[in-house]
Structures are given as structure tokens and as C-alpha cells.
Write a protein that holds these residues in place. Structure first.
Motif, PDB file in Angstrom:
ATOM      1  N   ILE A   1       2.564  -0.559   0.526  1.00  0.00           N
ATOM      2  CA  ILE A   1       1.408  -1.017   0.954  1.00  0.00           C
ATOM      3  C   ILE A   1       0.723  -1.425  -0.150  1.00  0.00           C
ATOM      4  O   ILE A   1      -0.095  -2.620  -0.216  1.00  0.00           O
ATOM      5  CB  ILE A   1       0.759  -0.077   1.907  1.00  0.00           C
ATOM      6  N   PHE A   2       0.710  -0.665  -1.139  1.00  0.00           N
ATOM      7  CA  PHE A   2      -0.305  -0.937  -2.449  1.00  0.00           C
ATOM      8  C   PHE A   2       0.427  -2.219  -3.092  1.00  0.00           C
ATOM      9  O   PHE A   2      -0.361  -2.861  -3.474  1.00  0.00           O
ATOM     10  CB  PHE A   2       0.026   0.218  -3.480  1.00  0.00           C
ATOM     11  N   GLY A   3       1.609  -2.386  -3.173  1.00  0.00           N
ATOM     12  CA  GLY A   3       2.256  -3.586  -3.750  1.00  0.00           C
ATOM     13  C   GLY A   3       1.965  -4.727  -2.864  1.00  0.00           C
ATOM     14  O   GLY A   3       1.467  -5.763  -3.498  1.00  0.00           O
ATOM     15  N   ILE A   4       1.783  -4.832  -1.668  1.00  0.00           N
ATOM     16  CA  ILE A   4       1.496  -5.818  -0.774  1.00  0.00           C
ATOM     17  C   ILE A   4       0.011  -6.146  -1.006  1.00  0.00           C
ATOM     18  O   ILE A   4      -0.405  -7.306  -1.203  1.00  0.00           O
ATOM     19  CB  ILE A   4       1.664  -5.541   0.778  1.00  0.00           C
TER      20      ILE A   4
ATOM     21  N   LEU B   1       4.293  -8.777  10.596  1.00  0.00           N
ATOM     22  CA  LEU B   1       5.262  -7.512  11.409  1.00  0.00           C
ATOM     23  C   LEU B   1       5.640  -6.676  10.194  1.00  0.00           C
ATOM     24  O   LEU B   1       5.637  -5.465  10.557  1.00  0.00           O
ATOM     25  CB  LEU B   1       6.305  -8.201  11.933  1.00  0.00           C
ATOM     26  N   VAL B   2       5.738  -6.832   9.041  1.00  0.00           N
ATOM     27  CA  VAL B   2       6.272  -6.151   7.744  1.00  0.00           C
ATOM     28  C   VAL B   2       4.942  -5.128   7.872  1.00  0.00           C
ATOM     29  O   VAL B   2       5.142  -3.737   7.617  1.00  0.00           O
ATOM     30  CB  VAL B   2       6.638  -6.809   6.672  1.00  0.00           C
ATOM     31  N   LEU B   3       3.825  -5.409   7.717  1.00  0.00           N
ATOM     32  CA  LEU B   3       2.678  -4.825   7.301  1.00  0.00           C
ATOM     33  C   LEU B   3       2.392  -3.764   8.631  1.00  0.00           C
ATOM     34  O   LEU B   3       2.239  -2.685   8.130  1.00  0.00           O
ATOM     35  CB  LEU B   3       1.596  -5.614   7.056  1.00  0.00           C
TER      36      LEU B   3
ATOM     37  N   LEU C   1       2.758   1.823  11.022  1.00  0.00           N
ATOM     38  CA  LEU C   1       3.325   2.389  12.023  1.00  0.00           C
ATOM     39  C   LEU C   1       4.245   3.614  11.327  1.00  0.00           C
ATOM     40  O   LEU C   1       4.296   4.679  11.981  1.00  0.00           O
ATOM     41  CB  LEU C   1       4.224   1.666  12.874  1.00  0.00           C
ATOM     42  N   LEU C   2       4.952   3.259  10.427  1.00  0.00           N
ATOM     43  CA  LEU C   2       5.506   4.349   9.694  1.00  0.00           C
ATOM     44  C   LEU C   2       4.950   5.228   9.005  1.00  0.00           C
ATOM     45  O   LEU C   2       5.203   6.651   9.076  1.00  0.00           O
ATOM     46  CB  LEU C   2       6.676   3.562   8.772  1.00  0.00           C
ATOM     47  N   LEU C   3       3.731   4.900   8.449  1.00  0.00           N
ATOM     48  CA  LEU C   3       2.926   5.832   7.858  1.00  0.00           C
ATOM     49  C   LEU C   3       2.287   6.768   8.781  1.00  0.00           C
ATOM     50  O   LEU C   3       2.012   7.973   9.021  1.00  0.00           O
ATOM     51  CB  LEU C   3       1.647   5.081   7.192  1.00  0.00           C
TER      52      LEU C   3
END
Length: 368
Positions: A29-32, A278-280, A285-287
Motif C-alpha cells: 500500500i505504501f508503494g502504491i 480492485l488491487v487497492l 481487505l487482506l489487511l
């Protein structure tokens, strides 16, 4: 000659404090976030560098919180709550006014005490229910409700509806996970619906305007409806694949207000489209899922309630921000977690992730 020690054995104890799955998700997420901020921050000198500093500060807070055992967090719960409420009272009496809101106080440094309550509130309520684990009945839920309402009312009076919503949600999640009966939840919901006319009359003019703008943003397209109209145009124009990194017209032509803070999701959506969204959303959701798994496996009631509430707090952040940027919720000034520019939010969320890591790490230590 003295032998040189290998680097990995020296740093391993400090890095294994981090939970692997959580760390990977957060770093992605930080990378995005950095990629998006590079594009959104065009025209804001130093914004990308400051954003990187906030990320590093968040990682530091994450590491500090992960090092603290849950027992220490329990000892800090009551002092953190009392100090937080005391500072909120101080804000109400002699706080600093900026842009018509009294949200800050000078105690040698200027701070926003309401941010403290995002962590202090679930800490306090989790501690409260832990102390009464064997006798949780309706009086305990009543006391917990009072503990929750006090800071929420003080924050709403500043006024700061966005932060009040987050503090209310974080506290309610603890009460709900502690076993709040569904009958009472339904009763409270019906009472809230019945009290809407009273609540509407107590809202500030700008808050009522935000609700009316949500219903019909085209009524004032160049004024109050400008934010929502431009953000929804950006999201829709991204389509499925997006326009490509650095090719978003709404963002780069400065049609999107607050494009590095509350509306950074609109910039991301325009450039990366539905696929990027969708990726974000999957990462969020994984977090949340990892946090709830940590909560389910936690060894104590305090740890379970705290981990569950913090995990669902991330859901509230993401849902409210994406909802207001998409035009399905009123604009209330809630940042997109781990994405929007802002040091205070990064510190708070870093502490939240670090607490989850602490609960997971010390569960493993107990089992071993």
C-alpha cells in the motif's frame, strides 16, 4: 584481529518484531501511495518528500507499538483516555481556532487531541471489558456507552464530524465485539432514526449543506458540489484500465480539490482505473482480514477486542473515504488509510498496525 559479525544476526531480532503478512500488505500500500503521490503532488513542491517522511515515521511508530507487550498497552489505556479527554476539554476552553474550527491546542507544541482518541478509545473500552470479563451485562454496556459518548460529543463540538465518526466507530466496534445484544443494537438504530429531525436541527450549516450537496451536487456545480462532481468525473473517466500513470487530466489540470489528501483516491482511480481499484481494495481487505485473524487467535479478551476494533477501524477509514469521493457519502474529511498525505493520520494508523503486530507476536511467545 576481531572477527566481523554478520549483519543479518545483528538486525534479525529487530526485524522479526514485524508480522510478515501485515508488513507485506502495508509495504505494498505504501508503494502504491508513493506512486500516486508522485503524480498527485505535481505542483506541490516538497510534497513527495514529506509523504516519504510520513511513511517512515509511520513505520517507526509501527515498530515501537509492536515492541510493546499487550500488558503494557493495558496499563496505558486509562492514562491515555484521561489525558485525551482532558486535552479535548482544554481545546473546548482555550483551543486554537483555524478556518472556523477549534480543534488544536498549544502545549508547547500544537497538537490535535482528537487524533489521540482514535487509539485511546478502543484501548480504554477493551481494558474496561477485560476487567469485567466475567460479569458483562447491560450496566457494563451502559458505562461503556458513556465512556464513548464523552469524547465523541467534545469532538463534534469543535466541530469535526469526520474524526468524531472514526472515534465513534472504533469505540462501537469494541462494544459490539464484547457481546452487545442485537436487540439493543436494533433499538439504538431505531432511536437514531427517530432522532434524525433533532440531529438535523443541531447540525452546523456547513454540515447540512454537505448532506444536501450529496443528494444533488449539480445544484451548485461550481461551489459546494464541485468536489463531488469532479471526483466522480475522474473516477468514471479512468474506465477499466485507467488513463495511465501521470496521464490523469482531472488531477493534473487541478480540477480535483485536495487531490493529495482526502481526494487522492480520485487521482488513483483516474490513472489506474477499475483494475487499480480492485488491487487497492483487495489489499485493504487482506489487511482487515489479517487483523481479524489476529483478533480471533488472541489469547485474552483485551487483545481480541482491541485487535478486532483496530481492524474494523481500517475498514471504516477506507469505506468512508471511498464513499465520499465516489459521491455516495457526505464529504466529512476522512483520509484514505496509508494513502492520503498527512502526518497525524500516518502516525495513528502506524500505531494501529503496530498494536496488531504486538498482539500477534506476543501470542506466539506465549505459545512457545
Amino acid at each position: 584481529m576481531p572477527q566481523k559479525r554478520a549483519l543479518w544476526p545483528m538486525i534479525k531480532p529487530y526485524l522479526t518484531i514485524f508480522d510478515g503478512p501485515l508488513t507485506l500488505i502495508v509495504l505494498l500500500i505504501f508503494g502504491i501511495s508513493m506512486v500516486t503521490m508522485y503524480s498527485a503532488g505535481v505542483g506541490f513542491p516538497g510534497r513527495l518528500e514529506d509523504h516519504l517522511r510520513n511513511i517512515l515515521l509511520s513505520l517507526l511508530m509501527m515498530w515501537i507499538a509492536a515492541c510493546m507487550p499487550p500488558q503494557m498497552l493495558m496499563r496505558l489505556a486509562m492514562p491515555a483516555y484521561v489525558v485525551g479527554v482532558g486535552l479535548l476539554v482544554g481545546v473546548a476552553l482555550f483551543g486554537i481556532i483555524k478556518l472556523g474550527a477549534r480543534r488544536w491546542i498549544n502545549i508547547g507544541i500544537v497538537i490535535q487531541p482528537s487524533e489521540i482518541m482514535k487509539i485511546a478509545m478502543p484501548l480504554m473500552l477493551a481494558w474496561f471489558f477485560q476487567k469485567r470479563e466475567t460479569m458483562i451485562r447491560w450496566p457494563e454496556f451502559l458505562v461503556a456507552g458513556v465512556l464513548l459518548i464523552i469524547p465523541v460529543v467534545l469532538i463534534m463540538r469543535q466541530p469535526d464530524l469526520g474524526t468524531a465518526t472514526l472515534v465513534m466507530a472504533s469505540g462501537f466496534y469494541v462494544i459490539f465485539l464484547a457481546g452487545l445484544p442485537w436487540k439493543l443494537i436494533i433499538g439504538l438504530a431505531l432511536a437514531g432514526i427517530a432522532a434524525m429531525p433533532v440531529g438535523w436541527s443541531m447540525m452546523h450549516d456547513y454540515q447540512r449543506e454537505r448532506v444536501m450537496t450529496l443528494i444533488d451536487p449539480t445544484a451548485d456545480p461550481l461551489g459546494k458540489g464541485f468536489h463531488i462532481i469532479q471526483s466522480t468525473i475522474a473516477i468514471g473517466s479512468g474506465g477499466i484500465p485507467g488513463k495511465g500513470w501521470m496521464h490523469g487530466t482531472q488531477g493534473h489540470l487541478q480540477f480535483i480539490p485536495e487531490r493529495t489528501t482526502d481526494f487522492v483516491f480520485a487521482v488513483f482511480s483516474e490513472e489506474f482505473g477499475l483494475i487499480g481499484n480492485l488491487v487497492l481494495c483487495s489489499l485493504y481487505l487482506l489487511l482487515i482480514g489479517r487483523g481479524l485473524l489476529i483478533a480471533a487467535n488472541a489469547p485474552t479478551l483485551f487483545a481480541r477486542l482491541l485487535a478486532g476494533a483496530l481492524s474494523l477501524m481500517f475498514f471504516t477509514y477506507a469505506f468512508v473515504n471511498m464513499g465520499m469521493v465516489s459521491g455516495i457519502l457526505p464529504v466529512v474529511g476522512v483520509p484514505l488509510p496509508l494513502m492520503s498525505y498527512g502526518g497525524t493520520a500516518f502516525v495513528t494508523l502506524g500505531l494501529g498496525v503496530g498494536i496488531l503486530m504486538s498482539i500477534q507476536r506476543h501470542r506466539k511467545l506465549v505459545q512457545s
